[in-house]
Scaffold this motif. Structure first.
Motif, PDB file in Angstrom:
ATOM      1  N   THR A 156       0.836  -1.198   0.000  1.00  0.00           N
ATOM      2  CA  THR A 156       0.000   0.000   0.000  1.00  0.00           C
ATOM      3  C   THR A 156       0.869   1.245   0.000  1.00  0.00           C
ATOM      4  O   THR A 156       2.094   1.154   0.129  1.00  0.00           O
ATOM      5  N   SER A 157       0.234   2.393  -0.116  1.00  0.00           N
ATOM      6  CA  SER A 157       0.973   3.657  -0.082  1.00  0.00           C
ATOM      7  C   SER A 157       1.531   3.864   1.324  1.00  0.00           C
ATOM      8  O   SER A 157       0.926   3.446   2.313  1.00  0.00           O
ATOM      9  N   PRO A 158       2.693   4.518   1.421  1.00  0.00           N
ATOM     10  CA  PRO A 158       3.330   4.664   2.731  1.00  0.00           C
ATOM     11  C   PRO A 158       2.652   5.668   3.655  1.00  0.00           C
ATOM     12  O   PRO A 158       2.939   5.705   4.838  1.00  0.00           O
ATOM     13  N   ASP A 159       1.732   6.450   3.151  1.00  0.00           N
ATOM     14  CA  ASP A 159       1.098   7.452   3.996  1.00  0.00           C
ATOM     15  C   ASP A 159      -0.313   7.049   4.396  1.00  0.00           C
ATOM     16  O   ASP A 159      -0.514   6.326   5.375  1.00  0.00           O
ATOM     17  N   VAL A 160      -1.321   7.458   3.659  1.00  0.00           N
ATOM     18  CA  VAL A 160      -2.721   7.205   4.012  1.00  0.00           C
ATOM     19  C   VAL A 160      -3.019   5.706   4.072  1.00  0.00           C
ATOM     20  O   VAL A 160      -3.633   5.225   5.015  1.00  0.00           O
ATOM     21  N   ALA A 162      -1.024   3.086   4.528  1.00  0.00           N
ATOM     22  CA  ALA A 162      -0.368   2.419   5.662  1.00  0.00           C
ATOM     23  C   ALA A 162      -1.097   2.728   6.968  1.00  0.00           C
ATOM     24  O   ALA A 162      -1.348   1.825   7.776  1.00  0.00           O
ATOM     25  N   ARG A 163      -1.449   3.980   7.183  1.00  0.00           N
ATOM     26  CA  ARG A 163      -2.185   4.344   8.415  1.00  0.00           C
ATOM     27  C   ARG A 163      -3.518   3.619   8.492  1.00  0.00           C
ATOM     28  O   ARG A 163      -3.908   3.109   9.543  1.00  0.00           O
ATOM     29  N   ASP A 173       4.520  -2.136   9.367  1.00  0.00           N
ATOM     30  CA  ASP A 173       5.512  -2.064   8.305  1.00  0.00           C
ATOM     31  C   ASP A 173       6.528  -3.181   8.505  1.00  0.00           C
ATOM     32  O   ASP A 173       7.016  -3.396   9.612  1.00  0.00           O
TER      33      ASP A 173
END
Length: 192
Positions: A156-160, A162-163, A173
């Motif tokens: 997934t994307s590391p920002d939204v 991942a959260r 992670d």
């Protein structure tokens, strides 16, 4: 005894609209999946040859998200515009002509120990109603039905992204396990 994950259904009502999440492969709209894969939102995927798509679906667990269309439009008279809505009849996953696919999530899995979550997609006009969150909660229930689950994972994307998946599924992670685990990848097609 484990639940048959190929026949699980969940229902929910949001703002007087009924929704269904189902693992029933026969409900999945192949045209919807192709459109999702063609969407800019699923930058990692591309539409597939129909035979390949069918094989992909047959070898995965796909959770389809459907808006349940009313059997009969609610009757409203001009004199009573604020009258309550006629309750919908029970949602039946077998009544596929009343289902409009609006989302999906796919698991690549051996159905016992390991599952890779991918292709989570929701049509833009249905976002903001917590339906994506609900689909992911249904995915979590499927995970819990695997008899010897060792690991679930996703990219997934590391920002939204991942959260979101940390909060909803308890994912972390892989770098947090850097002394025990390395995550390797190889891409076979060029991303546009």
């Amino acid at each position: 005894m484990a639940t048959d994950i190929s026949k699980q259904d969940w229902t929910k009502t949001v703002a007087e609209e009924d929704y269904l999440v189902s693992t029933r492969l026969e409900l999945v709209s192949r045209d919807f999946v192709q459109a999702a894969f063609a969407s800019e939102d699923t930058y990692w995927a591309k539409p597939l040859d129909r035979t390949v798509l069918e094989s992909l679906l047959e070898n995965s667990v796909t959770l389809g998200l459907y808006k349940v269309l009313p059997a009969i439009p609610p009757a409203r008279s001009a004199e009573t515009p604020d009258s309550p809505r006629t309750p919908s009849p029970a949602i039946d996953a077998g009544d596929s002509e009343r289902l409009q696919q609006i989302g999906m999530a796919r698991l690549v899995t051996d159905r016992i120990t390991t599952a890779y979550l991918t292709d989570v997609f929701l049509v833009p006009e249905y976002r903001g109603k917590a339906l994506g969150k609900w689909v992911v909660q249904c995915v979590d229930e499927v995970f819990k039905n695997f008899p010897a689950m060792r690991r679930t994972f996703l990219v997934t994307s590391p920002d939204v992204g991942a959260r979101f998946y940390k909060q909803e599924l308890g994912f972390w992670d892989v770098s947090e396990e850097k002394h025990q685990l390395a995550c390797l990848t190889r891409r076979f097609f060029k991303m546009d």
